[in-house]
Design an enzyme around this catalytic site. Sequence first.
Site, short mmCIF file in Angstrom:
data_model
loop_
_atom_site.label_atom_id
_atom_site.label_comp_id
_atom_site.label_asym_id
_atom_site.label_seq_id
_atom_site.Cartn_x
_atom_site.Cartn_y
_atom_site.Cartn_z
N GLU A 55 0.94 -1.24 -0.04
CA GLU A 55 -0.04 0.02 0.07
C GLU A 55 0.80 1.34 0.01
O GLU A 55 0.60 2.33 -0.80
CB GLU A 55 -1.00 0.09 1.34
CG GLU A 55 -1.84 -1.08 1.36
CD GLU A 55 -1.41 -2.37 2.12
OE1 GLU A 55 0.06 -2.68 1.94
OE2 GLU A 55 -1.77 -2.96 2.65
N ALA A 157 11.20 -35.95 -10.44
CA ALA A 157 11.44 -35.97 -11.94
C ALA A 157 11.41 -37.56 -12.24
O ALA A 157 11.53 -38.32 -11.48
CB ALA A 157 12.73 -35.44 -12.36
N SER A 171 22.44 -33.08 -10.96
CA SER A 171 23.38 -33.46 -11.79
C SER A 171 23.14 -34.36 -13.13
O SER A 171 23.26 -34.28 -14.07
CB SER A 171 24.52 -33.83 -11.34
OG SER A 171 24.33 -34.83 -10.10
N TRP A 173 19.79 -35.09 -14.36
CA TRP A 173 18.68 -35.15 -14.41
C TRP A 173 18.01 -35.72 -15.88
O TRP A 173 19.02 -35.87 -16.88
CB TRP A 173 18.43 -33.64 -14.83
CG TRP A 173 17.72 -32.71 -13.72
CD1 TRP A 173 18.57 -32.25 -12.49
CD2 TRP A 173 16.46 -32.46 -13.29
NE1 TRP A 173 17.74 -31.85 -11.69
CE2 TRP A 173 16.39 -31.86 -12.15
CE3 TRP A 173 15.46 -32.41 -14.28
CZ2 TRP A 173 15.28 -31.33 -11.59
CZ3 TRP A 173 14.10 -32.01 -13.58
CH2 TRP A 173 14.04 -31.60 -12.27
N GLU A 303 13.20 -31.27 -2.14
CA GLU A 303 14.30 -31.86 -3.19
C GLU A 303 14.89 -32.90 -2.57
O GLU A 303 16.13 -32.81 -2.26
CB GLU A 303 15.37 -30.87 -3.84
CG GLU A 303 14.32 -29.66 -4.62
CD GLU A 303 15.34 -28.98 -5.54
OE1 GLU A 303 16.04 -29.60 -6.43
OE2 GLU A 303 15.40 -27.82 -5.76
C1 AOF Z 1 0.09 -5.20 4.50
N1 AOF Z 1 0.68 -5.00 3.43
O1 AOF Z 1 2.15 -5.55 1.40
C2 AOF Z 1 2.24 -6.83 3.39
C3 AOF Z 1 1.42 -7.25 4.75
O2 AOF Z 1 6.75 -6.68 10.15
P1 AOF Z 1 6.11 -6.19 9.21
O3 AOF Z 1 5.90 -4.70 9.35
O4 AOF Z 1 6.91 -6.26 7.83
O5 AOF Z 1 4.58 -6.56 9.13
C4 AOF Z 1 4.70 -7.88 8.78
C5 AOF Z 1 3.12 -8.42 8.73
O6 AOF Z 1 2.46 -7.56 7.81
C6 AOF Z 1 2.80 -9.58 8.03
O7 AOF Z 1 3.00 -10.84 8.65
C7 AOF Z 1 1.73 -9.73 7.30
O8 AOF Z 1 0.58 -9.61 8.25
C8 AOF Z 1 1.50 -8.03 7.10
N2 AOF Z 1 2.05 -8.18 5.72
N3 AOF Z 1 0.61 -6.21 5.14
O9 AOF Z 1 -0.57 -4.21 4.94
C9 AOF Z 1 1.71 -5.78 2.69
N4 AOF Z 1 3.36 -7.75 3.03
ZN ZN Z 2 1.14 -3.03 5.84
#
Ligand code: AOF
Ligand code: ZN
Length: 371
Positions: A55, A157, A171, A173, A303
Amino acid sequence: MNTSADEIYMARALALAGEARFWATPNPHVGCVLVHEGKVIGEGFTQPAGGNHAEIEALEHATADPSGATAYVTLEPCAHTGRTGPCADALIDAGLTRVVVAVGDPYPAVDGRGIDRLRAAGIEVSVGVLAVQASDLMAGFLMRMQRGWGRVRLKMAASLDGRTAMASGESQWITGVEARSDVQRLRAESCAIVTGIGTVLADDCALTVRSESLSLDEDARRRAVVKPPLRVVLDSAGRTPGDARITSTGAPTLIITAPDVDAPDYAGEVEVASNATGHDGRLDLSAVLMQLGARGINEVLLEVGPTLAAAFLKAGLVDEVVLYQAPKLLGDTARPLAALSIDRLAEAVALEYQDVTPVGNDLRITARVIS
Ligand code: AOF
Ligand code: ZN
């Protein structure tokens, strides 16, 4: 069914979220689109931990005043101060009038509080747009929140007749170069790659992500190597050699032994930790997954060789199988899952096909375990 405008913008937010899948860990990868009077005025996705949430990225990149705009977010905006400030407050302060959310955030510090806070500020909030797609994209994070460990994928695989010429490892595959490059992508999308000491001793695999082998655009390739997946060796007796390639620099390594085992000294970024064993002296696989969950691992890629693969499957710990199938007939060589030793059809591991995609000359079959 008609696709609504909300679904179109949420689909864009989901595509943005996908861009963050390599580096957001342990955070979920989230995408956000700001729309004002039918125009997209801002886009963003989660930055590596400690950096901006989606956001904030969208607000910072807005090309017009976001007041009166609608935000489309794939996950409920956070309401807590963690490594960053609360996104719900940032959206309120920016003057948004509507927020469309795909799925709620089960993270204990959020868990509905983000939506409550937005509504309390007079913002109209709609929840559930493209929820199935969003849940699928963030499955690892959501599973970890719900049960303590993330999504577990077993990579295999095999030939068309379900044979494999070798235990495992990169190695030897039997599939082509495109499938190998696809495995690199799978690794880059994972938070941890788990293997067993048998594979380490047999193949001396490095289990790293080689960015040059990723068939991704330049930007995605750059993001894919920011957070190399944790390499995990299940090594109850502490037999990983001091010079094994899996302990090389460039990516972190966790060696999990039984309690009270002395392991050699390692030069790279290597940590040795122990975990519980069962009565057979083998590591308790569900305890291992919980250990990884506690470290914030959302996506686990197995893996492993046939013994461990069968053990994870038998314990009901595999969520998804990703099978690369080569158009070769190998006849009477090893069966990849011989150790499953199933006598009756009723004991079979049942799966549901999710996707079948040609990758070069091979097929990639993704199937979800349903029993
Ligand atoms: C959001 N927007 O893009 C994401 C969220 O420790 P922080 O501040 O990085 O927060 C981690 C938590 O925030 C994560 O465990 C999840 O609940 C939320 N992630 N929230 O509003 C985002 N990636
Ligand atoms: Zn957030």
